[in-house]
Structures are given as C-alpha cells and as structure tokens.
Design a protein around this motif. Structure first.
Motif, short mmCIF file in Angstrom:
data_model
loop_
_atom_site.label_atom_id
_atom_site.label_comp_id
_atom_site.label_asym_id
_atom_site.label_seq_id
_atom_site.Cartn_x
_atom_site.Cartn_y
_atom_site.Cartn_z
N ASP A 633 0.80 -1.21 0.00
CA ASP A 633 0.00 0.00 0.00
C ASP A 633 0.85 1.28 0.00
N TYR A 634 2.13 1.18 0.34
CA TYR A 634 3.00 2.36 0.34
C TYR A 634 3.72 2.55 -1.00
N PHE A 635 3.48 1.65 -1.96
CA PHE A 635 4.28 1.64 -3.19
C PHE A 635 4.24 2.99 -3.91
N SER A 636 3.05 3.49 -4.17
CA SER A 636 2.92 4.73 -4.95
C SER A 636 3.45 5.94 -4.20
N ALA A 637 3.40 5.90 -2.85
CA ALA A 637 3.92 7.02 -2.06
C ALA A 637 5.45 7.04 -2.05
N LEU A 638 6.08 5.92 -2.41
CA LEU A 638 7.53 5.79 -2.31
C LEU A 638 8.22 5.85 -3.66
N ASN A 639 7.52 5.52 -4.76
CA ASN A 639 8.20 5.26 -6.02
C ASN A 639 7.59 6.04 -7.18
N ILE A 640 8.44 6.22 -8.24
CA ILE A 640 8.00 6.75 -9.53
C ILE A 640 8.77 5.99 -10.61
N ASN A 641 8.36 6.20 -11.90
CA ASN A 641 9.08 5.66 -13.05
C ASN A 641 9.25 4.14 -12.95
N TYR A 642 8.15 3.40 -13.24
CA TYR A 642 8.15 1.96 -13.06
C TYR A 642 8.61 1.25 -14.34
N TRP A 680 6.80 -12.22 -11.91
CA TRP A 680 6.84 -10.81 -12.29
C TRP A 680 7.87 -10.05 -11.44
N GLN A 681 8.36 -8.96 -11.99
CA GLN A 681 9.31 -8.09 -11.28
C GLN A 681 9.02 -6.65 -11.67
N VAL A 682 8.95 -5.77 -10.66
CA VAL A 682 8.75 -4.35 -10.89
C VAL A 682 9.93 -3.60 -10.28
N THR A 683 10.54 -2.74 -11.06
CA THR A 683 11.64 -1.88 -10.59
C THR A 683 11.17 -0.43 -10.67
N ALA A 684 11.44 0.33 -9.58
CA ALA A 684 10.93 1.72 -9.52
C ALA A 684 12.00 2.63 -8.93
N LEU A 685 11.88 3.92 -9.26
CA LEU A 685 12.81 4.92 -8.77
C LEU A 685 12.32 5.45 -7.41
N ARG A 686 13.20 5.42 -6.41
CA ARG A 686 12.84 5.87 -5.06
C ARG A 686 12.56 7.38 -5.06
N ASN A 687 11.44 7.76 -4.40
CA ASN A 687 11.03 9.17 -4.42
C ASN A 687 10.39 9.57 -3.10
N ASP A 688 10.98 9.13 -1.97
CA ASP A 688 10.44 9.49 -0.66
C ASP A 688 10.91 10.89 -0.29
#
Length: 757
Positions: A633-642, A680-688
């Motif tokens: 549930d915190y994924f979108s609050a923490l990451n961008i550019n998937y 599956w694997q998702v990689t995202a850019l940290r944006n906290d």
C-alpha cells in the motif's frame, strides 16, 4: 583396508555366442578413502559367483591382476582365465562377490556382493534347447531410438538359397477343355538366416572431464606490520649500596648549656654578736637571663648590731641575655654576722644563673632531649619571619628518616593534620610545594589497606566558574594506574551528570589536544577505547549513545592494520541517517552454511546509476489468461518511473503482457493461458521525502570540492602515497608512546617513630 578403497562397478556388456568367448565384461573405478582415484600400481581382483544367495555355494571363482589407468579405471573379463561353463545359469539366482587387494597381493578385502540380473543369463541361452515360438504379440509403441553403440556393426550373415520350383502339371487331352492349372508348387524351404554378427564390445564410459586447475593467482601484498609488542617489565631494583662514611663533626655551637632554674633565696641568718666582722659576700652565679627574685626572708629577731664592714666580694659580671628557658636563680650568699657597728650598705642583688642562648640549649635542658616537647596549652607556637624571600621555618634531615612528621590522634577530628594557606595572586606558586631532585615523588598520598578513606590524593576547587580540582603538567600530564581488573586507572565523575544536556554536557572526563583522547591496549582481548551508556531512559528523546563523535569530515573514523579486518564494526545493527558511501563492495558475509567452521559465504549487492527499489512475486492466470498483481500500500507514495519484467513458467506465452500499468498500487497481466504461472518483477525509482530533499544523494558524477581535487579516496590505486589521500587515517604505530605501565604498586615508607604526645 576396506575403509581406504571404493569400487564403482559397471557391467558394460556380455558375450554368449558359440563363436565368441563366454565372458562378462566388468569395469570399476578404484578410489582411496579420500575419494581420490588410485591411478598407479597393480591391484588384484577376485570374482566369485554364489548360488542362490550372497553366501551360497561357490560355482565359480577367478582372480586377475589389473593396473588402473589415469582415471583409476580397471577393465576385466570375468571368465577370461577360468571358464564360466561350470555355472548353471538356469538353476536359480546368482550372486557376484568382488574382493580386492590394492597392493597386488592375496590379502583380499571384500568390496561387496550383488545379484546378477537379466543379461548374464544369455550365457544360459547358448546351451539350452530353443523353446516353442510364442504367438506374435501386438506391436508395441515405437520406443525412442537408442543411441548408436560405439562398437562396430556385426557382419551380415549370407542369404539362404532359393527354394525349388514346383513341377508343371500335365497338359489336357487335345480338344478337350483346358484343364485347370495345376497347383503351384510349394515354395522351397527358405534357407536359414545367417547368424547376426556379434556386437562390438561397448567401450568404457569416459570419465567426466575436469578442467585443468587454473594458474595460482599472484601472492597478495604483505600485510601491515603487527603492533609493537608491549614493553617488558622493568628489571628488579639493584641492591642498596653501602652507607657512606660518617661526615665530619659539625662546629660546636656558641653559648654554654642552658642555665638551670633559679633556686629560692635562702632565709636571712640570725644577727651575730656585735663587733663581728661582716663575712664576705658569696660569688655571683653564672651570668644569664635575670632569674625571678626569690622571696624575702623573714627579719631576724636579734638585737641590731653594729653595721659591719662592707663586704669585699666583687660583683660578678652581668650575663648575656639568654634566649633559652630562664635558668634558676643562684643561691644568695649567706649574710655575714651582724656587727656591732653601724649597718653597712646592702650588697647588690645577685643576677641569678641565667639560661643558655640557643634552642639546642633548651632541647637538652635537664638532660639530652629532655626539652624536646612543647605543650601548646595557651595558643599555637608561632614563628614570624619578617624578612622577605626567606623561610619562617627550615627543617633539614641529614640521614634516613622523615624531616617533618605531623599526626593527629583525635579519631573524630574535623581538621586536617597539616594545613597551609596562601593569598598569593601569582599563578605559578602553591600553598604546599613538593619538590624532588631524585627518583622520589614530588607529592604522594597514601591510604593504608586498613583505612576507609576514599582517595589517597584529593583536590577540591570551590570556585563556581573555571578552575581545576587536580592539574598535572608533564610528559604525561596525569597518569592513573592500578592492578585491578574491575576498576579504572583513571576515573572521572561529574555529580551534575543527571542535569546535563546537549548544551551543558556535564562531562565526566575531557581530553583536549591534537588527539583529544587516546586509548591504547596491548592486551589480547583488550579495547583501546570503550564507551558504555547504561541508561535506558529516553523520556527526553535521547539516543543514549555509548560513543559519540563530531568532526568536520568524519564524526568517527576507524581503520585496521589487517586487510581482512574492519575499521568500524557493529555487534548488532548498523544504522545511517544519511548516505552510506562505499568504495569497495556491499556484501552480506556469513559463515558458509555447508562448511561453517572453515569457510565464509559472500553475496554482493547489485549496483545501478539510479536509486532503485525492486519488487517481485508469482501469480496464476485465471480462466481468461489474466492475472492481477497487488503491490504494497505504500508503493505509490515511495516510487516513480516503473518498469516491468514478466516470465511465463511451464509453457511459452508469446502474448503475455502488462495490460494495465500500476494504478492504485495494482497492475494487470493478460495474454496467458488458464492456470499459467507468471513470475513478475517491478523496478521503480525511489522518491520518498529524503530523496526529494536531497537530490544530490542520487547524483552519479559529483564534482570534487576544491580541496579534494588532486586527492583520492585510495591514492595507492593511482600510484600516489598517503599524502594524496582525502581521508588521513592514522596507523597504530603513529600513536605517541604511552606510559608502559610497569610501575609496581608499592606502599610508601612511613616513619615508624612514636607519635608526639
């Protein structure tokens, strides 16, 4: 011995045709107890066939010598030297026992017994009558084509002769109908098919090749030199030298001994008969301080006679004023008899035996040392020096002993035995000064083992701002030493510690210098510096650190003299509220799970030019070939550019794809088949918030500051010395020489004389 050898046996082929030898091919690899192949020498192998069981009757036995090849492989033909014809292959189960002597002798060791199955019984078929041909079975499924054997194909047998044609039937009578054709003669018997040539012997299975061992890597650099060993203990003191010769006797002091106390004046004698001459006056006593006047004798009751002639005794000279205790007044000479004439003039009063002139006279008055005790029962004994730059009291001791000994025998006294006070404003003087011109201590304090005092030396500064309780200057300003394993050599205590904070720190101990504090240990298992905070109270949100460091570039810096050691290590968790910069690898380092006592196991972090978070999992496709993945549930609050990776498991899925990208922490997959497992694997850019506030933390190629330019994190990698290093790590052998700690704890000598009363 059986424990040192291992046979791995392979039955590779059997031959049972009449035109070929009836033998059983046998191969084995001989290994030692360490599992290594035996590749040299001669071994003696014995084969035994038992009937019915592993311990049944022996129907065959044969021994052969063989030499292992470079892989430890031996190849034998059972029945090569002793015929297998004695074995009744149709008479029940057969068991093969293999015995081995690895030295080539006859001391066999049993390597095991196993039942022969199926193939060897082809030898029985060579001697038995053919049975009736059974009905042709249904065709089985075509099996997979087996691999072509390495042996050469057998020679094709000759084709059998063609059978004879049957005889032609006779011609019918002319004109008559043509008779039926005679039956076709039976085909001649098909010649027997020539025997199939024997298959070539199957070659031994080659051992799995092992790549040649790589060349030994270059020898690593020599490790740093070990720490300098602890200084050895100081040798025992030499024996005490003999006493020097007695010095010459000093010059006798001036002045005689102290004069005795003045005696009382004798009574006046009775008046003599008139006309008697007055007796001579007694001689005056030795001159001295005027003694106290004795009491006047009572007046005689006789009739007053004539005054006698004046006595002719000469008056003694007046003695010098003595400084000692007043001597006793000499006895007054007896009064001459009263003459009958007129009364003569009174003779002069005697001056009495005055005391001597020195303290030495007073010390020995009444006997040697009899005057050594002064009872100060009416105020203190006071000495006042009026001349500047001089001492009011000087005490010297020319032999072994204590020059000044002071003691207080009152058990509950609230005062010090010796007290000195100065009001000097000069900062280089003191109320008490201890000075040593030899090996003795300048100032020493001692608490006896039977005492209850807290400290041997105590310094108290009553100022409320500035000043020191104890101040030391020297090669080592202050040195503390003890021989206890549970207490400290130097201990600092601040009674205001409970009121301290980040501004008013209330330190227990402070060091200030080029190196503010140096901790050094030469003991295996010791610690150079140890910090321990036992407080568990965090009501003020304090972190209660054991050791805390603040610096310009490094708050805490650590290094090690060993290439496999750690400059900084944490026994539990290691945290960082900022960035963690690593020049080497980021490794998890554990005891190897398969060999924890001898090896470590390292795994390494993947590196990237981005600050990335990675998420992975597995999901099953539904009946429509679709799947939904729910992220934290915190994924979108923490990451961008998937970015995404999908992998079908168990079957190809060429149409597998991400149908709906991440929205609300969910994405969907389509193009699969029902029940398909998808990894599956998702990689995202940290944006906290930290990354938003510190974009420099993700900078890939930061430019060095001006003072860092021309310097390196590890200058040796670029051919430079430590003078080009950004971080100047100190080495252990750069530390200053500390006190060796070889001083023994010896009690100070206390003068064993009787205390003054």
């Amino acid at each position: 011995m059986k424990s040192s050898l291992l046979l791995l046996a392979i039955f590779s082929g059997y031959v049972a045709m009449a035109q070929s030898p009836a033998v059983i091919n046998y191969q084995a690899i001989v290994r030692n107890a360490q599992g290594q192949p035996v590749t040299s020498g001669v071994v003696h192998v014995r084969f035994t066939i038992h009937e019915g069981s592993a311990t049944g009757a022996v129907s065959f036995q044969e021994a052969q010598l063989d030499s292992p090849n470079q892989f430890g492989l031996i190849t034998s033909e059972i029945g090569k030297t002793v015929s297998l014809a004695s074995v009744n292959w149709g008479g029940g189960a057969k068991y093969l026992e293999v015995d081995l002597d690895a030295t080539g002798g006859n001391n066999y060791v049993n390597m095991g017994t196993s039942q022969l199955v199926s193939v060897p019984y082809a030898l029985f078929a060579a001697n038995s009558a053919p049975g009736a041909t059974g009905p042709t079975g249904a065709n089985g499924f075509t099996g997979p084509t087996g691999p072509t054997g390495p042996g050469a194909a057998g020679v094709t047998g000759p084709t059998g002769p063609t059978g004879l044609n049957g005889a032609t039937g006779p011609s019918g009578v002319g004109g008559g109908a043509t008779g039926p054709s005679g039956p076709t003669g039976a085909n001649g018997t098909v010649g027997a098919t020539g025997p199939t040539g024997n298959n070539g012997v199957t070659g031994p299975q080659g051992l799995t090749g092992t790549g040649s061992t790589g060349a030994t890597g270059p020898t690593g650099p020599t490790g740093n030199a070990g720490n300098v060993g602890a200084t050895g203990p100081t040798g025992a003191n030499g024996s005490t030298g003999s006493n020097g010769s007695t010095g010459a006797t000093g010059v006798t002091g001036s002045g005689g001994g102290a004069t005795g106390a003045t005696g009382p004046t004798g009574p006046t004698g009775s008046t003599g008969a008139g006309g008697g001459a007055t007796g001579p006056s007694g001689a005056n006593g030795t001159a001295g301080t005027t003694g106290a006047t004795g009491p006047t004798g009572s007046t005689g009751t006789g009739v007053t006679g004539n005054t006698g002639a004046t006595g002719v005794g000469a008056t003694g000279p007046t003695g010098a004023t003595g400084t000692g205790v007043a001597g006793a007044t000499g006895a007054t000479g007896s009064t001459g008899a009263t003459g009958v004439g007129a009364t003569g003039p009174t003779g002069p009063t005697g001056t009495g035996g005055g005391g001597g002139g020195t303290l030495n006279d007073a010390y020995n008055y009444g006997g040697a040392g009899a005057g050594r005790i002064i009872t100060a029962n009416s105020g203190a004994v006071e000495i006042d020096a009026a001349n500047g730059g001089t001492s009011a009291l000087t005490v010297a001791h020319s032999n072994s002993g204590v020059a000044v000994n002071a003691s207080n025998t009152f058990a509950t006294s609230a005062y010090s035995t010796i007290q000195a006070t100065t009001i000097s404003s000069v900062g280089t003087v003191s109320a008490i000064l201890g000075n040593s011109n030899g090996a003795a201590w300048g100032v020493a304090g001692q608490v006896l083992s039977s005492a209850t005092a807290q400290a041997a030396v105590y310094g108290s500064n009553l100022r409320t701002s500035g000043g020191d309780g104890v101040y030391g200057i020297g090669l080592q300003g202050v040195v503390g030493e003890n021989n206890s394993t549970t207490t400290a050599a130097v201990f600092g205590l601040n009674d205001a510690a409970a009121s301290g904070n980040a501004t008013n720190r209330a330190p227990g101990m402070v060091g200030q210098g080029c190196y503010g504090v140096i901790g050094q240990s030469t003991v295996d298992g010791g610690l150079g510096v140890f910090g321990n905070n036992t407080s568990t109270v965090t009501i003020n949100n304090n972190d209660n650190a054991g050791v805390y460091g603040i610096g310009y570039l490094e708050g805490v810096a650590g290094t090690t003299s060993q290439s496999t050691g750690y400059g900084v290590i944490s026994g539990t968790n290691l945290g960082a509220l900022g960035n963690l910069n690593v020049t080497g690898t980021k490794t998890f380092h554990i005891d190897h799970p398969l060999d924890p006592s001898n090896k470590f196991l390292n795994h390494f972090c993947a590196e990237s030019n981005e600050v990335l978070n990675l998420y992975r999992g597995n999901v099953l496709c539904d009946a429509n070939g679709k799947a939904t993945v729910t992220l934290p549930d915190y994924f979108s609050a923490l990451n961008i550019n998937y970015s995404y990776i999908l992998t079908p498991v168990g079957a190809a899925a060429p149409n597998l794809h991400v149908a709906q990208e991440i929205s609300g922490n969910v994405f969907t997959i389509e193009g699969g088949v029902p029940g398909l497992k998808v990894s599956w694997q998702v990689t995202a850019l940290r944006n906290d918030p930290y990354m938003q506030a510190h974009p420099e933390a993700s900078e890939v190629e930061p430019v060095k500051t001006e003072w860092q330019k021309g310097k390196y994190l590890i200058p040796a990698l670029y051919g430079f010395g430590d003078d080009k290093a950004i971080f100047k790590f100190r080495k252990g052998n750069d530390l200053v020489k500390l006190q060796d700690g070889t001083t023994e704890q010896k009690p100070l000598t206390v003068q064993p004389e009787k205390q003054a009363k």
